[in-house]
Design a protein around this motif. Structure first.
Motif, PDB file in Angstrom:
ATOM      1  N   ARG A 179      -8.281   3.360   9.056  1.00 35.77           N
ATOM      2  CA  ARG A 179      -8.623   3.462   7.643  1.00 35.77           C
ATOM      3  C   ARG A 179     -10.110   3.208   7.459  1.00 35.77           C
TER       4      ARG A 179
ATOM      5  N   GLU B 147       1.622   1.890   9.531  1.00 32.26           N
ATOM      6  CA  GLU B 147       0.823   2.634   8.580  1.00 32.26           C
ATOM      7  C   GLU B 147       0.292   1.645   7.543  1.00 32.26           C
TER       8      GLU B 147
ATOM      9  N   ARG C 295      -7.359   7.243   4.277  1.00 33.00           N
ATOM     10  CA  ARG C 295      -6.464   7.433   5.416  1.00 33.00           C
ATOM     11  C   ARG C 295      -6.854   8.621   6.276  1.00 33.00           C
TER      12      ARG C 295
END
Lengths: 593, 118
Positions: free
Chosen positions: A91, A207, A223
């Motif tokens: 990220r 995630e 992302r």
């Protein structure tokens, strides 16, 4: 190829001798020739079809084989061509306007167990509880000795904890890599950043998804692996945000308020340099949203964009600016303010009796409700609604955090003349402090609408024109007078020529009606008033202090001193030098352009 | 003549085969090095990320404020206020030292001054 004649002489002669028609022979031969040609072309096209068919079969076989190979083999990265650093599969960071980190990633480990591989389940459970005191020993023991094949123990552990677990030495305790989101500045700018949590989880990876604030608003950008090395740059300034939070926190405690918010906005670019909402929280451990009670009591509630309240007298300047813009009045026009002003069974009163008539300028300085309502009567409901709509007061602000869409202003269902009169002094229309900041920025920059933004901008915005530059200048002069002579006298900061308007609105009861002793005190200001660069809005929720032997709640006693202290602290950090206020030239008046 | 051509082409085939063999192994070697370098780059990036996070954590405003308060005696740091802005002409620059007198000149009143001092 030998060509057979259509009328062979021998047969013709023979036929003629027999008295038959020789044309029959010709027709017969012609038929044979056509049949021959047909056969040939049929053979040729069949051949073509065959070739084409073989080609397609081969092509499909090739593609099919390749697909099968790709599906069955393990994926590998192209070693020779990959540039390595271009793709960082994590990220993206979030940084402030100077590039200082607000949110980044941190590699940690998760801890899980395979109970069937545990050598000594009881000893392991006891040792784990010693390392992580928040674990439940009974529950852990039950999981370890039961039928389960897989148990999550901790989602995130520190390197020290990992070593300690490693030292237990049980092969059934396993670690998986985890990338966690880290906010190194703790609760600083918590409401803007929001927070992140894990989405789909696996042993090898998890995630990370944004749950609020910019983390949620820009989730797809953050992302995207292609943006891994490309941080999201916000317009916030870390230093100024820290100073603003500190001053506001001190002010909130001194004024006995239960909540507070402040917004500092650049009037030319629309960049929000600092936005604070108190009480706040630590985004590293974002608390759960409350399931009961008032949402605005939760630290997660962002007062700056979600706190939709009637903002009181701060709205008066919009009525005055519009009346001047429409050419109905000028700052010196006298307006009848004899009260109470009755409208049906509703009557409008002033805080004090200011006499029979006041100039428009004095109406703002004295904050007269009746005078502003008279201006609104002249403007009319239709034009007022249109003006406020162009100021962005009727829609949620376009501020780019996920909560901003929830800050929808509350409008009167029927915009009657009475609504216009009450809205002109800030009652009957509820908006968030961010709306107010955008409205004041429009006055400050000379009449162009500015949409507040959290992203760093490279140049000034030039929004649609809402009011003329002259009307904006007149409004700025009035706002300056409010500080030098009017209700916001505590707002004077030597060297920074603050101009602004106070507003004190009673809080509505959930059951209807208003509280007598709970107010929202707001001070909307701009500085330096002769050439504004920044707009600062400070709002205190339920302030109350004892001063000169009296309990005081009005903004002039509560929000204004806090805002003045804040300007004194942050204006030097913004690089603004204190200046001597330029005096208007005497004897020269601009009559026309 | 024909034999020579056969021998030469056979030698060429040997040579090309040897070249291809070597190229194959060099390529594999280079790929291996690339992989190891990329692993190093990756771990360096992770380390860099941790260091950057740590730098940000150590420089967080709360901590700096506490440190400034703790070390007030030696540093004397206070928040910046408007009255701390100054002008360049308010700065007291150090005096430029006068040049030493190396070759003094006698003047007519000198004797009188010396006489007065005695």
């Amino acid at each position: 190829m030998t060509r057979t004649p259509l009328r062979p002489l021998a047969r013709i002669l023979a036929a003629r001798a027999k008295g038959e028609n020789p044309d029959v022979i010709e027709k017969e031969n012609l038929r044979q020739r056509h049949a021959e040609i047909q056969g040939q072309s049929r053979q040729r096209s069949e051949g073509r079809l065959l070739v084409l068919g073989v080609f397609f079969v081969c092509a499909y076989a090739l593609i099919g084989t390749r697909m099968g190979m790709m599906a069955t083999t393990d994926p590998t990265e192209p070693v020779a061509s990959a540039s390595g650093s271009a793709i960082a599969a994590q990220r993206a960071d979030i940084v402030d306007r100077e590039g200082r980190i607000l949110a980044t990633n941190f590699e940690t480990h998760s801890l899980y167990a395979h109970p069937q591989q545990l050598i000594d389940a009881v000893a392991s459970a006891t040792a784990l509880v010693k390392i992580f005191p928040d674990l439940d020993h009974e529950r852990l023991l039950l999981d370890f000795t039961g039928k389960r094949k897989f148990v999550w123990i901790k989602k995130k552990i520190s390197p020290e904890q990992k070593q300690a677990v490693h030292d237990i030495g049980d092969p059934g305790l396993l670690f998986g890599p985890r990338e966690m989101r880290l906010y190194p500045n703790g609760s600083l700018a918590a409401h803007v950043l929001g927070g992140a949590s894990f989405g789909k989880e696996d042993v090898d990876a998890a995630e990370v998804i944004g749950v609020a604030g910019v983390e949620r608003q820009f989730d797809s950008y953050l992302r995207d692996p292609a943006n891994g090395a490309d941080p999201l740059q916000l317009s916030l300034d870390l230093t100024i945000q820290a100073a603003a939070e500190r001053v506001l926190y001190g002010g909130m405690r001194l004024m006995n308020a239960k909540g507070a918010t402040s917004i500092l906005m650049d009037v030319h670019t629309g960049e929000v340099i600092s936005v604070v909402s108190l009480p706040d929280f630590d985004p590293n451990e974002r608390p759960r949203p409350p399931v009961s009670g008032d949402a605005s009591d939760s630290p997660l509630f962002n007062r700056a964009v979600q706190g939709v309240y009637e903002l009181g007298s701060t709205f008066k300047i919009f009525a005055a600016a519009q009346a001047i813009d429409l050419g109905l009045v000028n700052p010196d026009t006298m307006v009848d303010i004899r009260g109470p002003l009755r409208w049906g069974r509703f009557s409008i009163r002033d805080f004090h009796n200011y006499g029979n008539s006041l100039s428009v300028e004095r109406i703002i300085v004295k904050s007269s409700n009746i005078g502003t309502a008279r201006l609104a009567q002249q403007i009319g409901a239709e034009r007022q609604r249109d003006f406020l709509s162009r100021l962005g007061m009727l829609e949620p602000t376009p501020f780019e955090i996920s909560e901003a869409a929830g800050g929808r202003p509350l409008l009167p269902p029927n915009w009657s003349e009475l609504s216009a009169m009450t809205i002109s002094y800030g009652h009957g229309l509820s908006a968030s402090p961010m709306h107010l900041a955008a409205g004041y920025a429009t006055i400050a920059n000379g009449g162009n609408y500015i949409s507040p933004t959290i992203l760093r901008q490279n140049g000034p915005q030039l929004g649609p024109r809402v009011m003329s530059a002259e009307a904006a200048a007149a409004a700025r002069e009035m706002l300056r007078l409010v500080v030098t002579e009017g209700t916001a006298s505590f707002g004077e900061v030597p060297g920074y020529q603050v101009g602004g308007k106070t507003g004190t609105a009673d809080k509505p009861k959930p059951s209807g009606g208003y509280y007598d002793n709970k107010v929202i005190a707001t001070f909307a200001s701009m500085f330096p008033a002769h050439d504004p660069k920044y707009v600062l809005v400070v709002t205190l929720d339920e302030p109350s202090i004892i001063a000169y032997g009296e309990e005081r709640r009005t903004a002039g006693w509560t929000a204004v001193p806090v805002a003045a202290e804040m300007i004194g602290r942050i204006a030097p950090l913004l690089g603004l030098r204190p200046q001597v206020e330029p005096v208007p030239l005497t004897g020269i008046t601009l009559t026309s352009n | 003549m024909k034999t020579l051509a056969y021998v030469l082409s056979a030698l060429a085939v040997f040579g090309l085969a040897f070249w291809a063999y070597r190229e194959n192994y060099t390529t594999q070697q280079v790929l291996k090095e690339t992989r190891s370098l990329q692993r190093q780059i990756g771990s360096a990036q992770v380390r860099l990320g941790v260091l950057r996070a740590e730098w940000a954590y150590l420089n967080r405003p709360d901590r700096l404020r506490e440190l400034a308060e703790l070390n007030f005696d030696s540093l004397g740091l206070l928040p910046l206020r408007p009255n701390q802005f100054g002008r360049v002409d308010e700065v007291a620059y150090p005096q430029v030292p006068l040049l030493p007198i190396t070759n003094g000149v006698d003047v007519s009143t000198m004797a009188a001054v010396e006489g007065l001092n005695q």
